[in-house]
Design an enzyme around this catalytic site. Sequence first.
Site, PDB file in Angstrom:
ATOM      1  N   ASP A  17      70.707  87.155  14.378  1.00 14.74           N
ATOM      2  CA  ASP A  17      70.229  86.952  13.036  1.00 14.74           C
ATOM      3  C   ASP A  17      70.061  88.028  12.143  1.00 14.74           C
ATOM      4  O   ASP A  17      70.702  89.092  12.285  1.00 14.74           O
ATOM      5  CB  ASP A  17      68.845  86.086  13.427  1.00 14.74           C
ATOM      6  N   TRP A  47      77.115  66.799  36.837  1.00 16.76           N
ATOM      7  CA  TRP A  47      76.376  65.988  36.375  1.00 16.76           C
ATOM      8  C   TRP A  47      77.183  64.489  36.003  1.00 16.76           C
ATOM      9  O   TRP A  47      76.953  63.252  36.358  1.00 16.76           O
ATOM     10  CB  TRP A  47      75.769  66.058  35.171  1.00 16.76           C
ATOM     11  N   THR A  59      69.109  67.122  34.129  1.00 15.65           N
ATOM     12  CA  THR A  59      67.798  67.637  34.217  1.00 15.65           C
ATOM     13  C   THR A  59      67.023  67.865  32.969  1.00 15.65           C
ATOM     14  O   THR A  59      67.024  69.116  32.595  1.00 15.65           O
ATOM     15  CB  THR A  59      67.799  68.874  35.130  1.00 15.65           C
ATOM     16  N   PRO A  60      66.890  66.733  32.216  1.00 13.40           N
ATOM     17  CA  PRO A  60      66.339  67.071  30.840  1.00 13.40           C
ATOM     18  C   PRO A  60      64.808  67.767  31.139  1.00 13.40           C
ATOM     19  O   PRO A  60      64.059  67.596  32.131  1.00 13.40           O
ATOM     20  CB  PRO A  60      65.898  65.618  30.288  1.00 13.40           C
TER      21      PRO A  60
END
Lengths: 141, 141, 141, 141
Positions: A17, A47, A59-60
Amino acid sequence: MNRIHTYLLRVEFGDCDPAQIVWFPNYFRWADAASRHFFIQCGLPSWKTTEAERGIIGTPLVDTHARFKRPASYGDQLTIDSFVPEWRRTSFVMRHTVRRGDETLCEITEVRVFARRKGDGSDPHAIEAVPVPEDWRALCE
Amino acid sequence: MNRIHTYLLRVEFGDCDPAQIVWFPNYFRWADAASRHFFIQCGLPSWKTTEAERGIIGTPLVDTHARFKRPASYGDQLTIDSFVPEWRRTSFVMRHTVRRGDETLCEITEVRVFARRKGDGSDPHAIEAVPVPEDWRALCE
Amino acid sequence: MNRIHTYLLRVEFGDCDPAQIVWFPNYFRWADAASRHFFIQCGLPSWKTTEAERGIIGTPLVDTHARFKRPASYGDQLTIDSFVPEWRRTSFVMRHTVRRGDETLCEITEVRVFARRKGDGSDPHAIEAVPVPEDWRALCE
Amino acid sequence: MNRIHTYLLRVEFGDCDPAQIVWFPNYFRWADAASRHFFIQCGLPSWKTTEAERGIIGTPLVDTHARFKRPASYGDQLTIDSFVPEWRRTSFVMRHTVRRGDETLCEITEVRVFARRKGDGSDPHAIEAVPVPEDWRALCE
């Protein structure tokens, strides 16, 4: 003893940044990649395969906590050590330690679930946790 | 009573992952923007001005905790209500609640510091916390 | 004969969009990283060093053209071959070919300049091109 | 006469790089959002609806060209004017002009297609262009 997977990454110019240090959301990006690689390394299928075979889409995250100790900048090479310190019935804890050489830069603890799409179709994006598959847990321990 | 600033955002296609829901690091991206807008709204100058005038380059995170309750997808319009529940000597707590209409999707708690570059120059990216400026705190309360 | 640098990358879940393929702005992210690595590989110092020593802050883009031929998805390992087909007085052309094995996925052509901050200070973000440093060009050929 | 849609955005701290200006891949992120909003504004359904009803998953890019004229930084408010200067049989050209007030910062020209997943299933991520739907084109002109 827990299985640990190490993920290697290079910090790029665009990851930083205007203060010239890594912009913190990128640590979550890398932790997410490290988490997926952990499972691949343990022998779980992609997945895409798990969705086709078991309806499990990934896998949230349900919860995450991060402590930022030292900044990194572009040109740095980092490692992330990831492991699962705790398995629960329908969730698990994953811990990531981000290092530059011997220095710990960041520690991230996640609670994740194995999830599938909710069956009733009322909301196309609704997902729900499934019990941790025993065979997968065995692969990861 | 705390000052609250509300940040509005639209979820875009590119904010979503293959599960068609917001990829979670984006919530931190939005919280970071909401945090900056909070200070602008309270009357603090831009970090560019504060760096020139006081050496303060911004409010880096030292710690964050997020709970994800419901997923969002593209086309959703979200609001983030941000406020500072606690001021400490050299840090402060900022809380963000991300909502879609009445539903809370995500709650993020951050510990941030006002930071300047470390003077000794041994590490060009080293930064350090400064005491919370009294005049700024007064603007934000 | 041109020097070519090859950059390796893994496509991650979060790089992909709801269509399950790489969201195209990520190709520009990777090309930007490949461009920086090209110069590092050729022996140029870090932009931090060049800013301190010559005022040169990097190689901002002035123009880019990309052709997308085939999609990629997470789990894919990609390579980017980067080289400079043309040097001009104050700019240069950089070409990136993104491949998965033998398949070309994407070709990106960039026009970049070596830039420094504009001296008059009227606009703190104004930058300007400088003539391509001869010694750096020699390192890259 | 072409329909033009204007997209508004704020440049955030995290959109900027160590040179303190917008990191260029973000312009493509914004153009992609502006493109989707253009179609929503013209009355096309969400890609979720079009996928369910016509198998059309969106408008992937096949080609893009961008010219960067002036940098932007955080705190800037930008507008993007988007329109379709040319319709072809299976593709269309979209043009985006990014402005800060009266100044043009960036011009992006895209060639996009309306795409559906390829039917034979040999590659789950293969997509193919479909002829531009006449009714949609009529909505956008």
